[in-house]
Enzyme design. Structure first.
Site, PDB file in Angstrom:
ATOM      1  N   THR A  33      34.105 -17.752  78.663  1.00 16.59           N
ATOM      2  CA  THR A  33      34.954 -16.567  78.733  1.00 16.59           C
ATOM      3  C   THR A  33      34.193 -15.320  78.282  1.00 16.59           C
ATOM      4  OG1 THR A  33      35.751 -17.169  76.553  1.00 16.59           O
ATOM      5  CG2 THR A  33      37.147 -17.759  78.396  1.00 16.59           C
ATOM      6  N   ASP A 168      27.314 -16.705  71.069  1.00 18.45           N
ATOM      7  CA  ASP A 168      26.475 -17.494  70.162  1.00 18.45           C
ATOM      8  C   ASP A 168      25.770 -16.612  69.143  1.00 18.45           C
ATOM      9  OD1 ASP A 168      27.293 -19.318  71.978  1.00 18.45           O
ATOM     10  OD2 ASP A 168      25.320 -19.706  72.838  1.00 18.45           O
TER      11      ASP A 168
HETATM   12  C1  GLA Z   1      26.530 -20.832  76.013  1.00 16.79           C
HETATM   13  C2  GLA Z   1      26.296 -19.332  76.088  1.00 16.79           C
HETATM   14  C3  GLA Z   1      27.491 -18.546  75.568  1.00 16.79           C
HETATM   15  C4  GLA Z   1      28.783 -19.027  76.200  1.00 16.79           C
HETATM   16  C5  GLA Z   1      28.885 -20.543  76.159  1.00 16.79           C
HETATM   17  C6  GLA Z   1      30.075 -21.056  76.914  1.00 16.79           C
HETATM   18  O1  GLA Z   1      26.595 -21.238  74.687  1.00 16.79           O
HETATM   19  O2  GLA Z   1      25.155 -18.963  75.361  1.00 16.79           O
HETATM   20  O3  GLA Z   1      27.303 -17.173  75.779  1.00 16.79           O
HETATM   21  O4  GLA Z   1      28.921 -18.541  77.502  1.00 16.79           O
HETATM   22  O5  GLA Z   1      27.729 -21.173  76.677  1.00 16.79           O
HETATM   23  O6  GLA Z   1      31.244 -20.635  76.336  1.00 16.79           O
END
Ligand code: GLA
Length: 381
Positions: A33, A168
């Site tokens: 999202t 993240d």
């Molecule tokens: C990875 C990406 C994040 C996010 C997740 C899914 O961790 O680095 O930015 O998009 O996948 O939610």
């Protein structure tokens, strides 16, 4: 870990640096999202990266990855990019700082981590955030925390080739012990939610599966979302992200987009709403609803977004069979962990059952990590 880093640093550079750390993350709900301008609900964990760093007065970086037993030396200009992928994270952070007008100089460093690689807990964001945070302090660059997170994200985009969202790196920098963070990925407004579900535990089951093509598949998911937004914008120019789209708008373009892109967007629109529903449920202390939404997310990630895999679906089925309150694949997908919200009295039985059934089917045991929600990037004393 700190002792081992210290020993190696001393052996290589005959001196002592300063220690910094930054964690990996969990995400209660809100997957894929973030790059759609929607909401996420992550928290930092008690596993991450630790680095010892010392400016060396040159314009060269001398870096040692303890876990990989690998050394790299590289400069700070675009032409001097290192070959080793782990070193590109550090290089990328330096480059992104430079692009923003900061002037990092050379340094010596040794780092190691205990956040499992490829488990969907953002070991790479932990690495980026460790260096972004540390270099900002060590070279007195005056960069704010949002920009530090964006430096990590831009490193992924420009030096690793993953067009990730901000979740993240945000969680790794802004994490707070005991709290999850609801982040609006468009405005970057965020709110801490103390998370202490009395009578429940959060546990991760690591399928120990890693998929080689994860980053290209990830980028492809993002493209699907962008295709759908472009189609919707023909009639609704105000729609900037899928966050702004409704199911009705999606249905209007059903004939114009591929069946695959339609499914991807359907999942995202539903998932953004689920994060809000989970926030409401948490405010009521209604963990049954939280768990129900987690299962819905798993279903969507598996059938519509297609980022699950046989092993993760299997772990999800076992959770359901054991009466676990909520369970779903966590992070980008294509392997990694499930996150499980489980009543304390069911915990032991669930872990035992999941471990033995998984072993019987796939020939190896999943790894089990109890979640401890912890602080974000910081200097270590
Ligand atoms: C990875 C990406 C994040 C996010 C997740 C899914 O961790 O680095 O930015 O998009 O996948 O939610």
């Amino acid at each position: 870990m700190k002792e081992k880093i210290k020993e190696k640093f001393n052996e290589l550079f005959h001196s002592e640096g300063v220690f910094y750390t930054s964690p990996g993350r969990i995400n209660l709900i809100g997957e894929h999202t973030d790059y759609n301008g929607g909401f996420v609900f992550p928290g930092a964990v008690d596993k991450g990266m630790i680095a010892e760093i010392k400016p060396n007065g040159t314009d060269k970086i001398r870096a040692f990855a303890l876990d990989l037993d690998d050394y790299a030396e590289f400069g700070l200009t675009e032409e001097e990019a290192p070959a080793a992928s782990w070193a590109r994270y550090i290089f990328g952070v330096c480059r992104e700082i430079s692009k923003r007008g900061g002037e990092p100089r050379g340094f010596d460093t040794v780092f190691a981590g205990d956040v499992p690689l490829g488990a969907g807990m953002s070991s790479s964001a932990a690495l980026e955030s460790t260096y972004a945070f540390a270099l900002n302090e060590l070279f007195d660059l005056g960069i704010d925390k949002f920009e530090l997170a964006k430096i990590g994200q831009a490193t992924e985009h420009n030096y690793i080739g993953v067009n990730c969202g901000i979740m993240d790196q945000f969680a790794s920098i802004f994490g707070k012990a005991g709290s999850l963070i609801r982040l609006d990925c468009r405005s970057l407004e965020y709110k801490y939610y103390p998370f202490n579900p009395v009578g429940y535990k959060l546990v991760l089951l690591d399928s120990v599966v890693k998929h080689e093509l994860a980053s290209s598949a990830y980028n492809k998911r993002r493209q699907s979302c962008e295709h759908v937004v472009a189609a919707i914008r023909e009639r609704h120019p105000e729609v900037e992200f899928l966050r702004d789209a409704t199911k009705e708008m999606l249905d209007e373009v059903k004939e114009k987009v591929s069946a695959e892109d339609y499914m991807r967007a359907e999942y995202v629109i539903e998932e953004i709403q689920r994060v809000l529903d989970v926030c409401d449920a948490l405010e009521r202390g209604d963990y049954e609803t939280v768990g129900q939404k987690m299962y819905e997310t798993h279903h969507g990630m598996s059938r519509l977004y297609e980022v699950s895999c046989e092993e993760l679906d299997f772990l999800n089925d076992i959770a359901k069979a054991c009466g676990v309150t909520g369970s779903r694949v966590m992070g980008g997908g294509f392997g990694g962990c499930t996150i499980n919200l489980v009543k304390e009295e069911l915990y032991d039985g669930f872990i035992a059952k999941a471990t033995s059934a998984y072993k019987e089917k796939f020939g190896r045991e999943p790894k089990v990590y109890d979640v401890v929600i912890s602080d974000g990037a910081r200097k270590l004393r």
